[in-house]
Structures are given as C-alpha cells and as structure tokens.
Write an enzyme that holds these catalytic residues in place. Structure first.
Site, PDB file in Angstrom:
ATOM      1  N   SER A 241       0.828  -1.219   0.000  1.00 13.92           N
ATOM      2  CA  SER A 241       0.000   0.000   0.000  1.00 13.92           C
ATOM      3  C   SER A 241       0.857   1.262   0.000  1.00 13.92           C
ATOM      4  CB  SER A 241      -0.972   0.009   1.183  1.00 13.92           C
ATOM      5  OG  SER A 241      -0.302  -0.231   2.393  1.00 13.92           O
ATOM      6  N   HIS A 271      -1.973  -8.874   1.927  1.00  7.11           N
ATOM      7  CA  HIS A 271      -1.679  -7.601   2.617  1.00  7.11           C
ATOM      8  C   HIS A 271      -2.851  -7.309   3.567  1.00  7.11           C
ATOM      9  CE1 HIS A 271       0.130  -3.815   3.397  1.00  7.11           C
ATOM     10  NE2 HIS A 271      -0.264  -3.123   2.337  1.00  7.11           N
ATOM     11  N   HIS A 318       5.585 -12.833   7.460  1.00 12.80           N
ATOM     12  CA  HIS A 318       5.827 -11.457   7.046  1.00 12.80           C
ATOM     13  C   HIS A 318       7.025 -11.408   6.118  1.00 12.80           C
ATOM     14  CE1 HIS A 318       6.273  -7.086   7.218  1.00 12.80           C
ATOM     15  NE2 HIS A 318       5.019  -7.092   7.598  1.00 12.80           N
ATOM     16  N   ARG A 327       2.799  -4.877  16.822  1.00  9.20           N
ATOM     17  CA  ARG A 327       1.403  -4.422  16.672  1.00  9.20           C
ATOM     18  C   ARG A 327       0.452  -5.505  17.156  1.00  9.20           C
ATOM     19  NH1 ARG A 327       1.610  -3.056  10.358  1.00  9.20           N
ATOM     20  NH2 ARG A 327       2.421  -5.183  10.436  1.00  9.20           N
ATOM     21  N   ASP A 373      -2.489  -8.495  11.611  1.00  6.08           N
ATOM     22  CA  ASP A 373      -3.840  -8.917  11.256  1.00  6.08           C
ATOM     23  C   ASP A 373      -4.347 -10.114  12.054  1.00  6.08           C
ATOM     24  OD1 ASP A 373      -4.003  -6.958   9.181  1.00  6.08           O
ATOM     25  OD2 ASP A 373      -2.660  -8.205   7.998  1.00  6.08           O
TER      26      ASP A 373
HETATM   27  N1  HAX Z   1       0.863 -19.809   5.684  1.00  8.07           N
HETATM   28  C1  HAX Z   1       1.268 -20.708   4.752  1.00  8.07           C
HETATM   29  N2  HAX Z   1       2.367 -20.546   4.003  1.00  8.07           N
HETATM   30  C2  HAX Z   1       3.096 -19.436   4.208  1.00  8.07           C
HETATM   31  C3  HAX Z   1       2.757 -18.473   5.178  1.00  8.07           C
HETATM   32  C4  HAX Z   1       1.575 -18.701   5.923  1.00  8.07           C
HETATM   33  N3  HAX Z   1       1.142 -17.822   6.830  1.00  8.07           N
HETATM   34  N4  HAX Z   1       3.676 -17.504   5.166  1.00  8.07           N
HETATM   35  C5  HAX Z   1       4.568 -17.815   4.204  1.00  8.07           C
HETATM   36  N5  HAX Z   1       4.209 -18.985   3.629  1.00  8.07           N
HETATM   37  C6  HAX Z   1       4.864 -19.670   2.513  1.00  8.07           C
HETATM   38  C7  HAX Z   1       4.899 -18.770   1.295  1.00  8.07           C
HETATM   39  O1  HAX Z   1       3.641 -18.841   0.616  1.00  8.07           O
HETATM   40  C8  HAX Z   1       6.053 -19.373   0.503  1.00  8.07           C
HETATM   41  O2  HAX Z   1       5.601 -20.574  -0.072  1.00  8.07           O
HETATM   42  P1  HAX Z   1       6.162 -21.051  -1.509  1.00  8.07           P
HETATM   43  O3  HAX Z   1       7.646 -21.095  -1.373  1.00  8.07           O
HETATM   44  O4  HAX Z   1       5.533 -22.385  -1.690  1.00  8.07           O
HETATM   45  O5  HAX Z   1       5.705 -20.029  -2.497  1.00  8.07           O
HETATM   46  C9  HAX Z   1       7.037 -19.730   1.626  1.00  8.07           C
HETATM   47  O6  HAX Z   1       6.246 -19.881   2.825  1.00  8.07           O
HETATM   48  C10 HAX Z   1       8.107 -18.700   1.872  1.00  8.07           C
HETATM   49  O7  HAX Z   1       7.467 -17.461   2.120  1.00  8.07           O
HETATM   50  P2  HAX Z   1       8.184 -16.341   3.002  1.00  8.07           P
HETATM   51  O8  HAX Z   1       9.439 -15.929   2.304  1.00  8.07           O
HETATM   52  O9  HAX Z   1       8.275 -16.775   4.412  1.00  8.07           O
HETATM   53  O10 HAX Z   1       7.096 -15.173   2.977  1.00  8.07           O
HETATM   54  P3  HAX Z   1       6.883 -14.042   1.866  1.00  8.07           P
HETATM   55  O11 HAX Z   1       7.776 -12.898   2.200  1.00  8.07           O
HETATM   56  O12 HAX Z   1       6.948 -14.594   0.484  1.00  8.07           O
HETATM   57  O13 HAX Z   1       5.364 -13.656   2.128  1.00  8.07           O
HETATM   58  C11 HAX Z   1       3.455 -13.059   3.401  1.00  8.07           C
HETATM   59  C12 HAX Z   1       4.973 -12.878   3.231  1.00  8.07           C
HETATM   60  C13 HAX Z   1       2.975 -12.085   4.466  1.00  8.07           C
HETATM   61  C14 HAX Z   1       2.774 -12.708   2.074  1.00  8.07           C
HETATM   62  C15 HAX Z   1       3.167 -14.519   3.812  1.00  8.07           C
HETATM   63  O14 HAX Z   1       3.778 -14.787   5.046  1.00  8.07           O
HETATM   64  C16 HAX Z   1       1.689 -14.851   3.879  1.00  8.07           C
HETATM   65  O15 HAX Z   1       1.095 -15.190   2.845  1.00  8.07           O
HETATM   66  N6  HAX Z   1       1.054 -14.767   5.107  1.00  8.07           N
HETATM   67  C17 HAX Z   1      -0.357 -14.993   5.256  1.00  8.07           C
HETATM   68  C18 HAX Z   1      -1.162 -13.776   4.793  1.00  8.07           C
HETATM   69  C19 HAX Z   1      -0.995 -12.605   5.756  1.00  8.07           C
HETATM   70  O16 HAX Z   1      -1.138 -12.736   6.953  1.00  8.07           O
HETATM   71  N7  HAX Z   1      -0.723 -11.426   5.189  1.00  8.07           N
HETATM   72  C20 HAX Z   1      -0.593 -10.182   5.983  1.00  8.07           C
HETATM   73  C21 HAX Z   1       0.847  -9.753   6.174  1.00  8.07           C
HETATM   74  C22 HAX Z   1       0.991  -8.476   6.974  1.00  8.07           C
HETATM   75  C23 HAX Z   1       0.401  -7.341   6.226  1.00  8.07           C
HETATM   76  O17 HAX Z   1       0.855  -6.884   5.184  1.00  8.07           O
HETATM   77  N8  HAX Z   1      -0.701  -6.854   6.690  1.00  8.07           N
HETATM   78  O18 HAX Z   1      -1.389  -5.967   6.019  1.00  8.07           O
END
Ligand code: HAX
Length: 441
Positions: A241, A271, A318, A327, A373
């Site tokens: 964002s 996000h 994250h 937070r 979140d």
């Molecule tokens: N559940 C399942 N799998 C997860 C995960 C979770 N909570 N978090 C990471 N992973 C997976 C990723 O999908 C990725 O899988 P692949 O290699 O198969 O593609 C692997 O673990 C490595 O990911 P990472 O390097 O640890 O995490 P990223 O930096 O790529 O992604 C995310 C960060 C926040 C997008 C991710 O942790 C996620 O999808 N979390 C769940 C959704 C969420 O809570 N989002 C909010 C984040 C905070 C925010 O911005 N708030 O607004």
C-alpha cells in the site's frame, strides 16, 4: 498558513538541503548488491526507497521516527480519560518529525474537523454501487469520487511551479484524511445498518468521531479505534500500500489517485485483506469443529489441514519481520486489559501458541510469527463489529495517515518519477552464458 504546514515547510527545507549535500559528497557510494534471485522474488531485501516516516526492523518491528509502539503508547497525547494515543499525534510525528504537544494534537483535530465536509456526489457515487459490493471496492470508488476536490489537480492544470507541488499535496492530504472517516462510516452504515447514517460529532477527536459515526459509543471501543488507527498507520515504504501510493505519486498523480492505488493494494489477501481472512478462517474452524473455543490440539490439526489444502494461514508470516509483530503485542495487551475473558480473543491467543511450531516444521516459512492482522478482528467482534468484510476499510483509513504523510515528503523533497529497470528471462539466460550485458537499455 497553518501551524503544521509552516513546521513541515521548515523541516522539509532543512532535510532537502541535507540530502543535496549528502548526494554531492556520497552519491556514488554503494549500499548493497542485488542477487539474481532477488529480482525473481519480489525484490525482497533490495534497498531502493527512502521513506522518512517510519523504519521497520526485522527483530524489533516498526519504529515511527525512532519511537517504538510501546514508547508511543506512553508518549503521545491521549483523549481526556483515555490511555491510548491519539492518531492525530502520530500523524504530526510522522509529518513533522517531532513529538507533538497536547496543543499540537488539538490543532490537528480541529483542522481535520474543519476540513471534513464530504460533497454529496460522493455519497451518490457510493449509492450507485450494488449494496453487496465489497466495502474495499466501495471505499476506493468513494476516494476516486472525492478526487473532484483535488487542489493539486486543479492547480497543476493552471500551471503549478515545481517548488509549490508540496503545498497542494499537503492540502489534499489533510482534506483526504479529514474526510475518510465520514466516507468509511457511510459505507459501513449503508451496507450493514440499513442506511441509517450518523452525523459527525464535532466535539470528538478524529478516531473517536469515526467510532461514533460507525455507531459505537462505548468508550472502550473508542479507545480501541485510537489504538487501531495508530498502529496500522505506517510500516515503512516497501509494503504494497505504501509503495503503490508512492509509485503513483511519482508520476505526479494527485493524492486522491495515489491513495486509491494504495488502497487497491491493501485490498489484497496477502496484505491488508488478511485481517478479514483471519476472522473468516477462525469462524470456519469453529463451525467445522463445533466448538466456541477449540483446543490447541484441535487448532494444530486445523492448521495442518489448511496447509494441506494449499492455503496460507492468514495473520502469520511477514516479508520483513522475523519476530512476533509489536502491533500484535499491543493488541494483545489491549485484550488483556479490556477483553480478557472473551472466547474469540482467547482463541486468538491459543492460535498464537499452536501455529508457529507447525509453520516452523515446514522449514520454508521465514517468519512463523503472527502479524498485525492475526489479532485485530477478535477485538472488533468483541465490541459488536462482526462484519469482517469491512475490516480492511478500517485498516485503510489508518494507513492513509502514513502514506499521505510520506507523499508530502516525496513532493517536498522533489523526488522524480520512479522507473526501475526490468529484464526478460531470455536476457538473463544470455547474460549467464556471457552473451549479453544484463544492464543494457
Ligand atoms: N501460511 C502458509 N504458508 C506461508 C505463510 C503462511 N502464513 N507464510 C509464508 N508462507 C509460505 C509462502 O507462501 C512461501 O511458499 P512457496 O515457497 O511455496 O511459495 C514460503 O512460505 C516462503 O514465504 P516467506 O518468504 O516466508 O514469505 P513471503 O515474504 O513470500 O510472504 C506473506 C509474506 C505475508 C505474504 C506470507 O507470510 C503470507 O502469505 N502470510 C499470510 C497472509 C498474511 O497474513 N498477510 C498479511 C501480512 C501483513 C500485512 O501486510 N498486513 O497488512
């Protein structure tokens, strides 16, 4: 000219001169290397932006102008009889760079009250959408409808000098922030409360008035809104964002267009939309297990099932953080004080114990800990705000504070249009074989 505008002008002139000197002396200094893997993985870890308002540390979490969330909960001015910070104070801190006095915060409150009028065509535009439209879509459409009010767009069309950009952006930012609670509350009351709208209360602070217009008069809920609006406001510059707002602004799109772009990014489930996904996921778990408080063992099994279905566990992980999000902790402390016996809040705490070991055991997730979140929805449900599709709008109103403060800095410091270099995989392969230079144009 207003007090904050004067102070912002003075601060930004100093910083602008500092940056000029800094670049003159050190402009060619290297600050890191980019690995091939990074350009295929969301540019993770590449330093490529300057954002003055806040800085994220992987271990310690977010700091706003150097202050952590626990410090801000102590140091920022509060509402009479309140114990949570007023988001007006955080905005002042992010924009001006100094902690505000009580008087400064009252000034911001009154400026936002004065500027909060929303033109009728904005409500008519919202009304043109089917009522079942997702609240984030309604929110973005309403921000776009408000764009008719942009000072920047009007003045630019008349031939605005570069040195004056920031002033029109500042005015748009203040107008937008002042108006967002009214627009957001309108969307909530329209969709969930039969269109029975509540007029603003000019005696309340910005977040207190937002709670009032949503229809929640409970003082503890108002305190929750002050905390919520403070902790969701900013998370340095690279999150979707903030980055989207900044990127669109670099084309000199006005702040309304920029914020709409940022909010479209916030509406993604990885996000900001994660806050609705968390509560949806918990409700589905409770339904499936037929219990209000699932045990830690039951949660562990449910998490494994979610992962086996190829889904993410919302609220965990994250891109930068490698510890429990401060937070999340701030909301947990609020819960311990105000809602300790709530079964949903207790479930969130049980999930906090059950999820990290499961995620850790997969070996690929870099951060198994909860983010902001994971907690927010349970507190909202406690006070009766159960319509979880609306939660990202609350996040968006808060996030506007940080991204718009940053946009003022972007224009005051005269940052140019953003234009990183991209390559094709074909070029990467040729470069690996030594057949081409990767940095061609
Ligand atoms: N559940 C399942 N799998 C997860 C995960 C979770 N909570 N978090 C990471 N992973 C997976 C990723 O999908 C990725 O899988 P692949 O290699 O198969 O593609 C692997 O673990 C490595 O990911 P990472 O390097 O640890 O995490 P990223 O930096 O790529 O992604 C995310 C960060 C926040 C997008 C991710 O942790 C996620 O999808 N979390 C769940 C959704 C969420 O809570 N989002 C909010 C984040 C905070 C925010 O911005 N708030 O607004």
């Amino acid at each position: 000219m207003g007090i904050i505008k004067d102070r912002f002008r003075a601060k930004s002139e100093i910083v602008s001169a500092e940056i000029k000197d800094l670049l003159k002396e050190h402009g060619s200094k290297k600050i890191g290397e980019v690995q091939l893997s990074q350009i295929y993985t969301g540019m993770r870890g590449i330093t490529g932006l300057v954002t003055e308002t806040s800085l994220l540390d992987a271990q310690d979490g977010i700091r706003f102008r150097g202050y952590s969330i626990p410090e801000l909960r102590q140091k920022l001015p509060k509402a009479p009889d309140g114990s949570e910070p007023l988001p007006e104070g955080l905005f002042y801190l992010m924009l001006v760079g100094d902690l505000p006095t009580e008087e400064d915060v009252q000034h911001v409150t009154s400026v936002w009250q004065r500027r909060s009028h929303v033109p009728n065509h904005v409500f008519a535009t919202i009304e043109a959408l089917p009522v079942n439209t997702h609240p984030m879509t309604q929110f973005v459409v309403a921000i776009m409808a408000l764009q008719t009010e942009s000072q920047f767009a009007k003045q630019y069309a008349q031939g605005l000098s570069k040195k004056d950009y920031w002033e029109a952006v500042f005015d748009d930012a203040m107008d937008l922030i002042a108006r967002l609670p009214r627009v957001a509350a309108y969307i909530y009351r329209r969709k969930y409360k039969k269109g029975e709208h509540i007029q603003p209360n000019g005696l309340l602070d910005w977040a207190g008035n937002f709670a009032h217009m949503l229809g929640y008069e409970n003082e503890e809920f108002k305190e929750l809104m002050r905390l919520y609006m403070t902790i969701h406001a900013d998370h340095e510059g690279g999150n979707v964002s903030a980055h989207a707002t900044h990127l669109v602004g670099s084309a000199l799109s006005d702040p309304y267009l920029c914020l709409a772009a940022g909010m479209n990014g916030l509406a993604g489930p990885l996000h900001g939309l994660a806050n609705q996904e968390v509560i949806k996921w918990i409700f589905e778990m409770r339904d499936e297990l037929k219990t209000e408080i699932p045990t830690k063992e039951q949660i562990t099994e449910y998490v494994k099932k979610t992962l086996n279905e190829g889904r993410v566990v919302p609220g965990y992980g994250h891109a930068v953080l490698r510890q429990t999000d401060p937070r999340f902790i701030a909301q947990m402390e609020f819960g311990k004080r105000h809602t300790p016996k709530d079964p949903l809040v207790q479930t969130v705490w049980n999930i906090y114990e059950a999820v990290p070991p499961v995620l850790q055991s997969l070996g690929k997730i870099k951060n198994p800990w909860p983010n902001v979140d994971a907690h927010s929805g349970a507190l909202l449900v406690h006070f009766g705000l159960e319509e979880y599709e609306y939660y990202t709008v609350l996040f968006g109103v808060s996030r506007a504070l940080g991204v718009l403060a940053s946009l003022c800095w972007d224009r005051a410091l005269g940052y140019p249009i953003e234009r990183p270099k991209s390559v094709t995989t074909k070029l990467v392969k040729r470069w690996l074989k030594g057949e081409d230079e990767i940095w061609g144009d």
